[in-house]
Design a protein around this motif. Structure first.
Motif, PDB file in Angstrom:
ATOM      1  N   ILE A  57      14.012  71.430 -26.345  1.00 30.55           N
ATOM      2  CA  ILE A  57      15.405  71.244 -26.738  1.00 30.55           C
ATOM      3  C   ILE A  57      15.722  72.353 -27.733  1.00 30.55           C
ATOM      4  CG2 ILE A  57      17.083  69.724 -27.832  1.00 30.55           C
ATOM      5  CD1 ILE A  57      15.313  67.373 -26.943  1.00 30.55           C
ATOM      6  N   GLU A  58      16.648  73.222 -27.352  1.00 29.50           N
ATOM      7  CA  GLU A  58      16.975  74.369 -28.194  1.00 29.50           C
ATOM      8  C   GLU A  58      18.369  74.204 -28.793  1.00 29.50           C
ATOM      9  OE1 GLU A  58      16.545  77.862 -25.802  1.00 29.50           O
ATOM     10  OE2 GLU A  58      14.390  77.588 -25.584  1.00 29.50           O
ATOM     11  N   ALA A  59      18.489  74.576 -30.060  1.00 27.62           N
ATOM     12  CA  ALA A  59      19.765  74.554 -30.770  1.00 27.62           C
ATOM     13  C   ALA A  59      19.741  75.669 -31.804  1.00 27.62           C
ATOM     14  CB  ALA A  59      19.980  73.205 -31.434  1.00 27.62           C
ATOM     15  N   GLU A  60      20.873  75.891 -32.452  1.00 29.12           N
ATOM     16  CA  GLU A  60      20.926  76.933 -33.475  1.00 29.12           C
ATOM     17  C   GLU A  60      19.943  76.677 -34.606  1.00 29.12           C
ATOM     18  OE1 GLU A  60      24.756  77.966 -34.984  1.00 29.12           O
ATOM     19  OE2 GLU A  60      25.650  77.958 -32.989  1.00 29.12           O
ATOM     20  N   GLY A  61      19.690  75.411 -34.907  1.00 32.26           N
ATOM     21  CA  GLY A  61      18.798  75.054 -36.007  1.00 32.26           C
ATOM     22  C   GLY A  61      17.327  75.127 -35.675  1.00 32.26           C
ATOM     23  N   GLY A  62      16.975  75.410 -34.426  1.00 35.03           N
ATOM     24  CA  GLY A  62      15.572  75.505 -34.032  1.00 35.03           C
ATOM     25  C   GLY A  62      15.317  74.869 -32.688  1.00 35.03           C
ATOM     26  N   THR A  63      14.059  74.664 -32.379  1.00 33.28           N
ATOM     27  CA  THR A  63      13.627  74.123 -31.091  1.00 33.28           C
ATOM     28  C   THR A  63      12.703  72.935 -31.328  1.00 33.28           C
ATOM     29  OG1 THR A  63      13.716  76.333 -30.134  1.00 33.28           O
ATOM     30  CG2 THR A  63      12.443  74.704 -28.926  1.00 33.28           C
ATOM     31  N   VAL A  64      12.807  71.930 -30.452  1.00 33.49           N
ATOM     32  CA  VAL A  64      11.875  70.809 -30.469  1.00 33.49           C
ATOM     33  C   VAL A  64      11.137  70.833 -29.137  1.00 33.49           C
ATOM     34  CG1 VAL A  64      11.569  68.320 -30.685  1.00 33.49           C
ATOM     35  CG2 VAL A  64      13.451  69.434 -31.881  1.00 33.49           C
ATOM     36  N   LEU A  65       9.814  70.890 -29.188  1.00 31.67           N
ATOM     37  CA  LEU A  65       8.972  70.838 -27.996  1.00 31.67           C
ATOM     38  C   LEU A  65       8.362  69.448 -27.919  1.00 31.67           C
ATOM     39  CD1 LEU A  65       7.199  74.268 -28.487  1.00 31.67           C
ATOM     40  CD2 LEU A  65       9.113  73.763 -26.965  1.00 31.67           C
ATOM     41  N   THR A  73       2.977  60.699 -27.391  1.00 32.21           N
ATOM     42  CA  THR A  73       4.008  61.732 -27.337  1.00 32.21           C
ATOM     43  C   THR A  73       3.932  62.560 -28.601  1.00 32.21           C
ATOM     44  OG1 THR A  73       5.454  60.332 -26.006  1.00 32.21           O
ATOM     45  CG2 THR A  73       6.481  62.173 -27.165  1.00 32.21           C
ATOM     46  N   MET A  74       3.919  63.874 -28.418  1.00 35.64           N
ATOM     47  CA  MET A  74       3.884  64.801 -29.552  1.00 35.64           C
ATOM     48  C   MET A  74       5.154  65.623 -29.519  1.00 35.64           C
ATOM     49  SD  MET A  74       2.219  66.462 -32.077  1.00 35.64           S
ATOM     50  CE  MET A  74       0.470  66.390 -31.936  1.00 35.64           C
ATOM     51  N   ALA A  75       5.788  65.758 -30.675  1.00 34.46           N
ATOM     52  CA  ALA A  75       6.979  66.605 -30.811  1.00 34.46           C
ATOM     53  C   ALA A  75       6.703  67.635 -31.904  1.00 34.46           C
ATOM     54  CB  ALA A  75       8.206  65.781 -31.161  1.00 34.46           C
ATOM     55  N   VAL A  76       6.975  68.890 -31.590  1.00 32.67           N
ATOM     56  CA  VAL A  76       6.798  69.975 -32.548  1.00 32.67           C
ATOM     57  C   VAL A  76       8.162  70.585 -32.805  1.00 32.67           C
ATOM     58  CG1 VAL A  76       5.689  72.191 -33.017  1.00 32.67           C
ATOM     59  CG2 VAL A  76       4.443  70.432 -31.741  1.00 32.67           C
ATOM     60  N   TYR A  77       8.588  70.576 -34.060  1.00 38.81           N
ATOM     61  CA  TYR A  77       9.864  71.136 -34.465  1.00 38.81           C
ATOM     62  C   TYR A  77       9.614  72.557 -34.952  1.00 38.81           C
ATOM     63  CZ  TYR A  77      11.731  66.363 -34.527  1.00 38.81           C
ATOM     64  OH  TYR A  77      12.134  65.099 -34.189  1.00 38.81           O
ATOM     65  N   LYS A  78      10.256  73.521 -34.289  1.00 38.54           N
ATOM     66  CA  LYS A  78      10.068  74.927 -34.657  1.00 38.54           C
ATOM     67  C   LYS A  78      11.335  75.465 -35.291  1.00 38.54           C
ATOM     68  CE  LYS A  78       7.367  77.469 -32.856  1.00 38.54           C
ATOM     69  NZ  LYS A  78       6.142  78.148 -32.639  1.00 38.54           N
ATOM     70  N   SER A  79      11.153  76.258 -36.333  1.00 35.61           N
ATOM     71  CA  SER A  79      12.279  76.899 -37.009  1.00 35.61           C
ATOM     72  C   SER A  79      12.787  78.047 -36.162  1.00 35.61           C
ATOM     73  CB  SER A  79      11.819  77.475 -38.357  1.00 35.61           C
ATOM     74  OG  SER A  79      11.290  76.475 -39.155  1.00 35.61           O
ATOM     75  N   PRO A  80      14.080  78.382 -36.289  1.00 42.61           N
ATOM     76  CA  PRO A  80      14.585  79.532 -35.561  1.00 42.61           C
ATOM     77  C   PRO A  80      13.935  80.802 -36.091  1.00 42.61           C
ATOM     78  CG  PRO A  80      16.252  78.707 -37.053  1.00 42.61           C
ATOM     79  CD  PRO A  80      15.093  77.755 -37.115  1.00 42.61           C
ATOM     80  N   MET A  81      13.679  81.739 -35.192  1.00 41.00           N
ATOM     81  CA  MET A  81      13.086  83.009 -35.606  1.00 41.00           C
ATOM     82  C   MET A  81      14.123  83.825 -36.351  1.00 41.00           C
ATOM     83  SD  MET A  81      10.060  82.990 -34.819  1.00 41.00           S
ATOM     84  CE  MET A  81       8.897  82.161 -33.811  1.00 41.00           C
ATOM     85  N   SER A  82      13.708  84.416 -37.464  1.00 40.61           N
ATOM     86  CA  SER A  82      14.654  85.228 -38.233  1.00 40.61           C
ATOM     87  C   SER A  82      14.469  86.697 -37.950  1.00 40.61           C
ATOM     88  CB  SER A  82      14.516  84.966 -39.716  1.00 40.61           C
ATOM     89  OG  SER A  82      13.243  84.616 -40.114  1.00 40.61           O
TER      90      SER A  82
END
Length: 82
Positions: A57-65, A73-82
């Motif tokens: 799931i991609e958004a301006e605030g980052g991605t959730v895998l 169930t595992m969810a990884v929240y990634k910060s947007p690349m700067s």
């Protein structure tokens, strides 16, 4: 998990097969465990031949895998690349 080993990871969440939060760290909210587990189950039904699809799931605030494996169930929240 050490931050230096996982650049860009802002949070993680683990949920059981019933959507009960087993653990959450960082920006991951415990309250999201049920929805994340449900999304993972729905993805498996859409593609039953794939034993563990990964949802991004991609958004301006980052991605959730999101991935489900062995009733966890595992969810990884990634910060947007700067």
């Amino acid at each position: 998990m050490k931050r230096s080993e996982s650049p860009g990871v802002a949070g993680v969440l683990c949920a059981d097969e019933h959507g009960l939060c087993l653990s959450s760290k960082g920006i991951a909210k415990m309250e999201a465990a049920g929805q994340l587990a449900s999304l993972a189950r729905q993805a498996q039904q859409l593609h039953p031949l794939n034993p563990g699809p990964v949802i991004a799931i991609e958004a301006e605030g980052g991605t959730v895998l999101i991935k489900n494996e062995s009733d966890v169930t595992m969810a990884v929240y990634k910060s947007p690349m700067s």
